[in-house]
Design an enzyme around this catalytic site. Structure first.
Site, PDB file in Angstrom:
ATOM      1  N   LEU A 193       0.867  -1.203   0.000  1.00  0.00           N
ATOM      2  CA  LEU A 193       0.000   0.000   0.000  1.00  0.00           C
ATOM      3  C   LEU A 193       0.884   1.227   0.000  1.00  0.00           C
ATOM      4  O   LEU A 193       1.746   1.345   0.871  1.00  0.00           O
ATOM      5  CB  LEU A 193      -0.814   0.063   1.301  1.00  0.00           C
ATOM      6  CG  LEU A 193      -2.083  -0.742   1.480  1.00  0.00           C
ATOM      7  CD1 LEU A 193      -2.651  -0.438   2.858  1.00  0.00           C
ATOM      8  CD2 LEU A 193      -3.121  -0.411   0.418  1.00  0.00           C
ATOM      9  N   HIS A 194       0.716   2.108  -0.955  1.00  0.00           N
ATOM     10  CA  HIS A 194       1.474   3.354  -0.878  1.00  0.00           C
ATOM     11  C   HIS A 194       0.786   4.534  -1.567  1.00  0.00           C
ATOM     12  O   HIS A 194       1.245   5.652  -1.479  1.00  0.00           O
ATOM     13  CB  HIS A 194       2.870   3.180  -1.470  1.00  0.00           C
ATOM     14  CG  HIS A 194       2.876   3.088  -2.969  1.00  0.00           C
ATOM     15  ND1 HIS A 194       2.591   1.922  -3.635  1.00  0.00           N
ATOM     16  CD2 HIS A 194       3.097   4.018  -3.922  1.00  0.00           C
ATOM     17  CE1 HIS A 194       2.648   2.151  -4.928  1.00  0.00           C
ATOM     18  NE2 HIS A 194       2.959   3.413  -5.139  1.00  0.00           N
ATOM     19  N   ARG A 195      -0.327   4.294  -2.290  1.00  0.00           N
ATOM     20  CA  ARG A 195      -0.989   5.391  -3.012  1.00  0.00           C
ATOM     21  C   ARG A 195      -1.466   6.459  -2.032  1.00  0.00           C
ATOM     22  O   ARG A 195      -2.091   6.119  -1.004  1.00  0.00           O
ATOM     23  CB  ARG A 195      -2.231   4.881  -3.749  1.00  0.00           C
ATOM     24  CG  ARG A 195      -1.943   4.019  -4.901  1.00  0.00           C
ATOM     25  CD  ARG A 195      -1.893   4.774  -6.221  1.00  0.00           C
ATOM     26  NE  ARG A 195      -1.195   3.898  -7.146  1.00  0.00           N
ATOM     27  CZ  ARG A 195      -0.035   4.166  -7.721  1.00  0.00           C
ATOM     28  NH1 ARG A 195       0.543   5.316  -7.536  1.00  0.00           N
ATOM     29  NH2 ARG A 195       0.561   3.297  -8.509  1.00  0.00           N
TER      30      ARG A 195
END
Ligand code: UD1
Length: 333
Positions: free
Chosen positions: A191-193
């Site tokens: 997860l990084h958005r």
């Protein structure tokens, strides 16, 4: 001489096969790393593992935190380099801020811009990457697409000259890896958005929903996300350091299924026949939804009800020869 501009993790597996093929064809080239990703585990580990040459140039300036600071600071430094080197062409990859900076500087200096991974569109202008894709495609002189959807997207926008369906350099690299083969039975999470992690309460809601699935989850966390969740303990989610490319792809190959908001993983999971739940409303890889293992999910509380897809999707054009096709065109510049 051509110059490759890379900056962030997803660029590195793409530059590797192209540099190798250009070397085989005695095409003169230099490599510049903007330093957008600077942690060892986000950058150097990929260079070591994939045997990518040490960059000829590395921007050591502090790039700043905001998009404008990052884009602007990289532009200022690249202008000096391009001005003194006068390259024959600037090769940019994907949709990151470094890609946008390099394309803007090169085009104003009348240096041909060669864009790898052109034509991807999520049709979501709230994604910083979508803005980067659109702008870069409209100022590029040579556009290389990974799939026919991307070619069609460009045609719809009136971009038709020097557009090539070349294949997927990242999958070329993936296919050369010898992967470990011991199914873990775990779920792999990334997860990084900004849309998922910038609002802390949303991030913890997503992680809570995933934790409650009751399956062991392995989560190689982006440094930015790790900082936010550092001391938080989960029953089932095990947070680990970012993985090297081979380690990550082996995990993706061996896991039960993956949950992610990344772009590239959508293609990689489909090629490896690993079911993937993409925690986003939109995708720039529509083909992986239609033919691959990818499913979009905009509400993490729905993950438990989602059907996992299996499908051996690997378009013919993702055959390990993308670099060869690109080099044939570069020879004509
Ligand atoms: C960038 C790309 C995204 C890509 C992702 C892969 C843009 C707009 N986004 O997002 O398309 O999917 O890389 O990871 O270019 N940071 C560190 N260590 C690092 C790098 C970053 O701690 O090695 C922190 C910094 O505080 C930085 C923040 O993470 O400000 C965000 O990094 P940045 O490169 O701006 O964007 P990503 O979220 O990594």
């Amino acid at each position: 001489m051509f110059i490759h501009i890379v900056g962030a993790r997803p660029n590195f597996p793409k530059v590797k096969p192209l540099m190798e093929e250009m070397k085989k064809n005695s095409i003169s080239q230099k490599l510049l790393h903007t330093g957008q990703h600077y942690d060892y585990l986000m950058s150097k580990v990929f260079f070591n593992e994939l045997d990518i040459p040490v960059p000829d140039f590395h921007l050591d300036e502090y790039l700043g935190k905001t998009h404008a600071e990052q884009t602007g600071n990289i532009m200022i430094e690249l202008e000096k380099v391009f001005d003194s080197l006068k390259p024959k062409g600037v090769i940019v990859y994907g949709d990151i801020n470094s890609t946008l900076s390099a394309a803007l500087v090169a085009t104003k200096l009348h240096i041909p811009v060669i864009h790898i991974e052109s034509g991807c569109r999520s049709f979501d202008k709230k994604m910083p990457e979508e803005i980067n894709r659109i702008v870069v495609d409209h100022i590029s002189n040579y556009l290389f697409c990974t799939d026919s959807y991307s070619v069609k997207n460009l045609i719809k926008e009136g971009v038709t000259e020097n557009v090539y369906l070349s294949g997927n350099l990242m999958i070329d690299t993936l296919k050369t890896l010898s992967l470990d083969d011991n199914p873990s039975g775990e779920v792999l999470l990334t997860l990084h958005r900004p849309s998922n992690v910038d609002d802390t309460s949303k991030l913890f809601r997503i992680l809570g929903d995933i934790d409650s699935l009751g399956t062991r989850v392995i989560f190689p966390a982006h440094p930015r996300v790790k900082k936010i969740i550092d001391n938080k303990k989960f029953d089932n989610i095990k947070t680990v350091e970012p993985m090297s490319y081979k380690e990550f792809i082996s995990n993706l190959n061996n896991c039960k299924y993956a949950i992610s908001d990344s772009g590239g993983i959508q293609c990689e999971a489909s090629v490896l026949n690993t079911p993937l739940i993409t925690l986003r409303d939109t995708t720039e890889h529509q083909d992986t939804i239609l033919f691959g293992t990818n499913t979009l999910c905009s509400d993490s509380s729905e993950i438990k009800n989602m059907k996992l897809k299996k499908s051996n999707y690997s378009p013919k054009i993702w055959d390990g020869n993308s670099a060869k096709r690109i080099v044939e065109v570069l020879k004509t510049i």
